[in-house]
Design a protein around this motif. Structure first.
Motif, mmCIF file in Angstrom:
data_model
loop_
_atom_site.group_PDB
_atom_site.id
_atom_site.type_symbol
_atom_site.label_atom_id
_atom_site.label_comp_id
_atom_site.label_asym_id
_atom_site.label_seq_id
_atom_site.Cartn_x
_atom_site.Cartn_y
_atom_site.Cartn_z
ATOM 1 N N LEU A 136 15.216 26.580 15.821
ATOM 2 C CA LEU A 136 15.333 25.180 16.226
ATOM 3 C C LEU A 136 14.008 24.428 16.168
ATOM 4 C CD1 LEU A 136 17.676 25.665 19.321
ATOM 5 C CD2 LEU A 136 18.304 24.666 17.109
ATOM 6 N N ALA A 187 14.580 29.760 19.353
ATOM 7 C CA ALA A 187 13.596 28.678 19.393
ATOM 8 C C ALA A 187 12.935 28.491 18.031
ATOM 9 C CB ALA A 187 12.543 28.969 20.460
ATOM 10 N N LEU A 228 11.578 24.818 18.340
ATOM 11 C CA LEU A 228 11.261 24.458 19.731
ATOM 12 C C LEU A 228 10.305 25.471 20.347
ATOM 13 C CD1 LEU A 228 14.812 23.544 21.134
ATOM 14 C CD2 LEU A 228 12.966 21.952 20.550
ATOM 15 N N PRO A 229 9.540 25.078 21.351
ATOM 16 C CA PRO A 229 8.731 26.040 22.098
ATOM 17 C C PRO A 229 9.639 26.912 22.962
ATOM 18 C CG PRO A 229 8.535 23.871 23.081
ATOM 19 C CD PRO A 229 9.317 23.698 21.813
ATOM 20 N N MET A 230 9.121 28.070 23.365
ATOM 21 C CA MET A 230 9.886 28.933 24.255
ATOM 22 C C MET A 230 8.965 29.625 25.236
ATOM 23 S SD MET A 230 9.268 32.475 23.724
ATOM 24 C CE MET A 230 10.775 33.192 24.380
ATOM 25 N N ARG A 270 22.307 23.047 19.617
ATOM 26 C CA ARG A 270 22.324 21.765 18.900
ATOM 27 C C ARG A 270 23.509 20.911 19.355
ATOM 28 N NH1 ARG A 270 21.581 24.962 14.104
ATOM 29 N NH2 ARG A 270 19.391 24.963 13.433
ATOM 30 N N GLN A 291 10.473 18.564 31.922
ATOM 31 C CA GLN A 291 10.844 18.992 30.583
ATOM 32 C C GLN A 291 12.281 19.521 30.590
ATOM 33 O OE1 GLN A 291 8.050 21.783 28.905
ATOM 34 N NE2 GLN A 291 8.174 20.804 26.906
ATOM 35 N N GLU A 340 19.371 17.488 23.705
ATOM 36 C CA GLU A 340 18.115 16.969 24.262
ATOM 37 C C GLU A 340 17.122 18.070 24.608
ATOM 38 O OE1 GLU A 340 19.375 14.774 27.657
ATOM 39 O OE2 GLU A 340 20.127 13.076 26.505
ATOM 40 N N ALA A 341 17.469 19.317 24.350
ATOM 41 C CA ALA A 341 16.605 20.444 24.733
ATOM 42 C C ALA A 341 15.202 20.299 24.158
ATOM 43 C CB ALA A 341 17.216 21.757 24.264
ATOM 44 N N GLU A 342 14.215 20.564 25.011
ATOM 45 C CA GLU A 342 12.812 20.483 24.599
ATOM 46 C C GLU A 342 12.127 21.844 24.598
ATOM 47 O OE1 GLU A 342 11.467 16.078 26.087
ATOM 48 O OE2 GLU A 342 11.735 17.613 27.646
ATOM 49 N N VAL A 343 12.662 22.794 25.346
ATOM 50 C CA VAL A 343 12.079 24.133 25.395
ATOM 51 C C VAL A 343 13.173 25.119 25.798
ATOM 52 C CG1 VAL A 343 11.327 23.840 27.792
ATOM 53 C CG2 VAL A 343 10.226 25.563 26.365
ATOM 54 N N LEU A 344 13.111 26.335 25.246
ATOM 55 C CA LEU A 344 14.039 27.399 25.630
ATOM 56 C C LEU A 344 13.304 28.384 26.521
ATOM 57 C CD1 LEU A 344 15.880 28.214 22.264
ATOM 58 C CD2 LEU A 344 16.279 26.350 23.884
#
Length: 213
Positions: free
Chosen positions: A86, A83, A88-90, A59, A114, A64-68
């Motif tokens: 958060l 993920a 988020l997708p992983m 964070r 991405q 700006e993270a969109e995927v782990l």
């Protein structure tokens, strides 16, 4: 956070110092430390600190993270749990492409451009995690950096990360864990400098005798 994670890892033996009876790495190098962060997965309280810590790092440093993307295999579970925290997708990156099916090396959906954060448990010389970064970049990902549990801070690893142009943020590091280990009585205070000498030059075994012949 660095000291708390250090205490956590020491308490479950995920990081274990034995300066007077060194471990021998596959390379033949004598090491005063054994590290297995997989043990965090079987210690719920420590696991909670680690995953919440990774989520906080991402964070703060990679908003700006969109995927782990986890490293295979040690980073997969940490990427999945973080993920989830958060929202988020992983996915994860295999050490090599499969020899069957779609022959994927990257598992999970990854779109071109991405913004990706790589989740790793441990960084020493940096070779394996940089391979993961390169695979993701070749697939068109924008790799923001790495979030890891623990890093040795070895010069070879720092140089490799710099050459690859990739940033790493860790929950804790070798120097902090060595200091906490002395404070908590896992090792003697006099051992700290021996451990740092090992970290600075793992191939020089003079740390074993504290520089004495």
């Amino acid at each position: 956070m660095q000291k708390q994670i250090a205490k956590d890892l020491l308490s479950i033996g995920a990081v274990f110092f034995r300066p007077n009876e060194p471990f021998t790495w596959a390379s033949g190098i004598k090491s005063p430390v054994y590290c297995d962060n997989r043990l965090t997965l079987t210690a719920p309280a420590v696991r909670s600190d680690v995953e919440n810590g990774l989520a906080s790092l991402i964070r703060e440093h990679y908003p700006e993270a969109e995927v782990l993307m986890g490293t295979s295999t040690a980073g997969i579970a940490h990427a999945a749990i973080t993920a989830h925290l958060l929202g988020l997708p992983m996915g994860y990156v295999r050490s090599g492409a499969k020899d069957h099916g779609r022959q994927n090396q990257i598992e999970g959906r990854l779109e071109k451009d991405q913004k990706v954060v790589v989740v790793e448990d441990l960084i020493s010389t940096g070779g394996s995690v940089i391979e993961v970064v390169n695979v993701l970049r070749e697939a068109g990902a924008d790799v923001l950096g790495i979030a890891s549990i623990f890093t040795y801070g070895m010069q070879k690893g720092l140089d490799r990360l710099a050459q690859a142009g990739v940033r790493n943020i860790s929950l804790t590091n070798f120097d902090v864990i060595a200091s906490v280990a002395a404070e908590e009585g896992y090792i003697q205070p006099a051992d700290v400098q021996r451990l740092i000498a090992f970290r600075n030059n793992p191939s020089d075994e003079s740390w074993i005798t504290g520089g004495k012949k």
